[in-house]
Write an enzyme that holds these catalytic residues in place. Structure first.
Site, PDB file in Angstrom:
ATOM      1  N   THR A   1      18.104  63.245  60.184  1.00 45.22           N
ATOM      2  CA  THR A   1      19.418  63.046  60.794  1.00 45.22           C
ATOM      3  C   THR A   1      19.426  61.808  61.693  1.00 45.22           C
ATOM      4  O   THR A   1      20.269  60.917  61.536  1.00 45.22           O
ATOM      5  CB  THR A   1      19.795  64.294  61.629  1.00 45.22           C
ATOM      6  OG1 THR A   1      19.638  65.426  60.791  1.00 45.22           O
ATOM      7  CG2 THR A   1      21.199  64.226  62.156  1.00 45.22           C
ATOM      8  N   VAL A   2      18.476  61.739  62.629  1.00 46.57           N
ATOM      9  CA  VAL A   2      18.490  60.624  63.583  1.00 46.57           C
ATOM     10  C   VAL A   2      18.087  59.317  62.899  1.00 46.57           C
ATOM     11  O   VAL A   2      18.720  58.271  63.092  1.00 46.57           O
ATOM     12  CB  VAL A   2      17.574  60.923  64.801  1.00 46.57           C
ATOM     13  CG1 VAL A   2      17.620  59.770  65.800  1.00 46.57           C
ATOM     14  CG2 VAL A   2      17.995  62.220  65.488  1.00 46.57           C
TER      15      VAL A   2
ATOM     16  N   LYS B   1      11.176  64.349  72.193  1.00 48.45           N
ATOM     17  CA  LYS B   1      10.898  64.860  73.554  1.00 48.45           C
ATOM     18  C   LYS B   1       9.593  65.631  73.634  1.00 48.45           C
ATOM     19  O   LYS B   1       8.893  65.604  74.635  1.00 48.45           O
ATOM     20  CB  LYS B   1      12.043  65.735  74.047  1.00 48.45           C
ATOM     21  CG  LYS B   1      12.274  66.941  73.189  1.00 48.45           C
ATOM     22  CD  LYS B   1      13.672  67.464  73.278  1.00 48.45           C
ATOM     23  CE  LYS B   1      14.013  68.263  72.066  1.00 48.45           C
ATOM     24  NZ  LYS B   1      14.705  67.683  71.022  1.00 48.45           N
TER      25      LYS B   1
ATOM     26  N   VAL C   1      16.036  62.613  76.050  1.00 51.81           N
ATOM     27  CA  VAL C   1      16.755  63.480  77.001  1.00 51.81           C
ATOM     28  C   VAL C   1      18.240  63.133  76.933  1.00 51.81           C
ATOM     29  O   VAL C   1      18.623  61.972  77.029  1.00 51.81           O
ATOM     30  CB  VAL C   1      16.264  63.264  78.452  1.00 51.81           C
ATOM     31  CG1 VAL C   1      17.033  64.165  79.420  1.00 51.81           C
ATOM     32  CG2 VAL C   1      14.775  63.510  78.564  1.00 51.81           C
TER      33      VAL C   1
ATOM     34  N   GLY D   1      20.326  63.145  74.494  1.00 54.79           N
ATOM     35  CA  GLY D   1      20.838  62.532  73.255  1.00 54.79           C
ATOM     36  C   GLY D   1      21.447  61.159  73.513  1.00 54.79           C
ATOM     37  O   GLY D   1      20.766  60.225  73.908  1.00 54.79           O
TER      38      GLY D   1
ATOM     39  N   GLU E   1      19.458  76.265  65.218  1.00 57.89           N
ATOM     40  CA  GLU E   1      18.561  76.381  64.067  1.00 57.89           C
ATOM     41  C   GLU E   1      18.551  77.836  63.602  1.00 57.89           C
ATOM     42  O   GLU E   1      18.905  78.744  64.355  1.00 57.89           O
ATOM     43  CB  GLU E   1      17.127  76.026  64.506  1.00 57.89           C
ATOM     44  CG  GLU E   1      16.983  74.710  65.218  1.00 57.89           C
ATOM     45  CD  GLU E   1      16.906  73.543  64.262  1.00 57.89           C
ATOM     46  OE1 GLU E   1      16.605  73.758  63.077  1.00 57.89           O
ATOM     47  OE2 GLU E   1      17.175  72.417  64.707  1.00 57.89           O
TER      48      GLU E   1
ATOM     49  N   ASP F   1      13.329  73.703  74.790  1.00 58.10           N
ATOM     50  CA  ASP F   1      13.862  72.344  74.603  1.00 58.10           C
ATOM     51  C   ASP F   1      14.257  71.748  75.965  1.00 58.10           C
ATOM     52  O   ASP F   1      13.866  70.628  76.309  1.00 58.10           O
ATOM     53  CB  ASP F   1      15.071  72.430  73.650  1.00 58.10           C
ATOM     54  CG  ASP F   1      15.803  71.112  73.504  1.00 58.10           C
ATOM     55  OD1 ASP F   1      15.330  70.258  72.746  1.00 58.10           O
ATOM     56  OD2 ASP F   1      16.853  70.947  74.153  1.00 58.10           O
TER      57      ASP F   1
ATOM     58  N   LYS G   1      12.738  68.475  78.412  1.00 55.62           N
ATOM     59  CA  LYS G   1      13.638  67.425  78.908  1.00 55.62           C
ATOM     60  C   LYS G   1      13.573  67.323  80.442  1.00 55.62           C
ATOM     61  O   LYS G   1      13.517  66.209  80.980  1.00 55.62           O
ATOM     62  CB  LYS G   1      15.064  67.700  78.445  1.00 55.62           C
ATOM     63  CG  LYS G   1      15.235  67.520  76.928  1.00 55.62           C
ATOM     64  CD  LYS G   1      16.568  68.061  76.449  1.00 55.62           C
ATOM     65  CE  LYS G   1      16.790  67.822  74.967  1.00 55.62           C
ATOM     66  NZ  LYS G   1      17.929  68.578  74.435  1.00 55.62           N
TER      67      LYS G   1
ATOM     68  N   GLY H   1      23.140  65.182  67.997  1.00 50.04           N
ATOM     69  CA  GLY H   1      23.968  64.668  66.898  1.00 50.04           C
ATOM     70  C   GLY H   1      23.440  63.340  66.403  1.00 50.04           C
ATOM     71  O   GLY H   1      22.814  62.581  67.149  1.00 50.04           O
TER      72      GLY H   1
HETATM   73  N1  HSE Z   1      18.572  71.334  70.013  1.00 47.71           N
HETATM   74  C1  HSE Z   1      18.986  70.399  71.018  1.00 47.71           C
HETATM   75  C2  HSE Z   1      20.258  70.909  71.713  1.00 47.71           C
HETATM   76  C3  HSE Z   1      19.296  69.042  70.469  1.00 47.71           C
HETATM   77  O1  HSE Z   1      20.815  71.919  71.285  1.00 47.71           O
HETATM   78  O2  HSE Z   1      20.662  70.313  72.694  1.00 47.71           O
HETATM   79  C4  HSE Z   1      18.283  67.999  70.577  1.00 47.71           C
HETATM   80  O3  HSE Z   1      17.588  67.930  71.766  1.00 47.71           O
END
Ligand code: HSE
Length: 402
Positions: free
Chosen positions: A11-12, A100, A127, A129, A185, A196, A200, A298
């Site tokens: 994606t990225v 990250k 961090v 996005g 996910e 996650d 960050k 995103g």
């Molecule tokens: N899974 C993360 C979120 C996105 O929901 O913010 C990427 O860090």
């Protein structure tokens, strides 16, 4: 002309490709050089791609090509991303990443190698996005001692909590909707359990303090235990609940860091940050509070932060962008059990409130185990709180006042 390589065409990675191809003139104007993609590394086949000749499965093609000055690692995961990033930096190539997990785990070592090799290891996209936060923290706020940095650092959990507050959904219903929309996910553990956000806040805290804050030392709780009654009680006191990554620094260089759900008054700017949006608050001793808001995930928002780092790396070829932290020589983490905080307590025992000085009752409501009561405590440490609570009682921290 500066040649770059993209490692990982998910994606990225595909977003990075799209931005570099679609904004060639803008990137040239801002970096002073034409930026061109020489390789895309991925284990999958992309035979139908318009530039299929760029694809390789062999990292050595990139490593051994002296023309490639900047490597963009958007593979995710620790391995082989760590091995590839380290080898690229040792070869004097700048490395840009959105990873990250890798930065939070091996960032200290990779930053040191970049310094020794006079190249750059940049990770703005790791961090928040697409939100510019690491560079502002490191450069625009450089005059300040950062006293606290905290925020909504995970879009998936923010989407779930927004659904719970705005639509009265239960956690499981809101999670199912987040999965249907592709935000969460199939295995949502990394988001809903706070892992996650933990990585960050560890990166933010390391940058803000200049000392490595190991994510393994950040007390982390997720949002799976939040009930409809928690939502109802927080609403009664004109508040919302958000998953917050929080780090505060004292004047002795000690750090209090944690990730957990927090009750936030609707008067606080962060309470309005809804759906998948992220926000980061930074409190500097001279500038006071600064807030950064935007899309924390995103394809194009994250790729936008990655490509900004590419521009910075190209502008600074052969020179350092000052971004670093060091391994502390002693433990810098404060014991989170000893930090006085206020809590919203949920209990079936209405008499419990009497055990807390300065507590105030919120009300009651029907819960899964009969009538539940909620109250706000005065300032107590978690150690003191837990001594008073029974096994069935639960609590959510209030966002500390500035
Ligand atoms: N899974 C993360 C979120 C996105 O929901 O913010 C990427 O860090």
């Amino acid at each position: 002309m500066i040649k770059v390589a993209i490692m990982g065409f998910g994606t990225v990675g595909s977003g990075v490709y799209e931005i570099i191809r679609n904004n060639e003139a803008g990137l040239e104007r801002k970096s002073g050089h034409k930026i061109d993609i020489k390789y895309i590394l991925d284990i999958r086949d992309f035979d139908d791609h318009a530039e299929k000749h760029l694809f390789t499965k062999n990292f050595d093609d990139i490593l051994n090509d002296d023309e490639v000055k900047v490597v963009i690692e958007v593979m995710g995961g620790l391995n082989p991303a760590y091995d590839f990033s380290k080898k690229a930096l040792l070869a004097g190539k700048s490395v840009i990443t959105s990873n990250k997990e890798l930065v939070a785990t091996h960032g200290t070592e990779l930053l040191k190698i970049a310094e020794e090799k006079n190249c750059n290891y940049l990770f703005e996209a790791s961090v928040g996005g697409g939100i510019p936060i690491l560079r502002p923290l490191n450069q625009c706020m450089a005059a300040n001692n950062v006293e606290a940095v905290y925020g909504i650092l995970n879009g998936t959990t923010n989407y779930i909590l927004t659904k719970m507050f705005k639509e009265g959904a239960a956690f499981s219903e809101a999670l199912a909707q987040a999965q249907e929309l592709g935000y969460a996910e199939r295995n949502p553990e990394a988001d809903v359990e706070g892992h996650d956000a933990c990585r960050k806040i560890a990166i933010l805290a390391s940058l803000a303090s200049g000392k490595f804050v190991d994510y393994k030392n950040v007390a982390t709780e997720g949002i799976t235990g939040i009930t409809k009654n928690d939502v109802a009680f927080a609403s009664k006191i004109n508040s919302v609940i958000k998953l917050v990554g929080y780090a505060k620094f004292d004047c002795d260089g000690k750090v209090y860091a944690r990730v957990c759900p927090m009750v936030i008054s609707k008067e606080h700017q962060m309470s309005d940050v809804s759906d998948v949006f992220n926000a980061v608050m930074v409190h500097g001793d001279f500038v006071d509070d600064v807030m950064f808001y935007g899309r924390g995930a995103g394809k194009l928002p994250t790729a936008s932060a990655v490509v900004a780092d590419v521009v910075d790396a190209v502008k600074h070829l052969g020179r350092r962008v000052m971004i670093k932290w060091e391994e502390p020589d002693k433990n810098i983490m404060l014991d989170p059990m000893e930090i006085p905080t206020k809590y919203m307590v949920r209990t079936t025992n209405p008499m419990l409130v009497n055990g807390f000085i300065g507590a105030s009752m919120i009300g009651n409501g029907k819960g899964e185990n009969g009538t539940e009561y909620a109250f706000i405590t005065g300032l107590v440490t978690e150690k003191q709180l837990k001594e008073k609570l029974g096994a069935a009682d639960s609590f959510i921290r209030m966002l500390p006042e500035a």
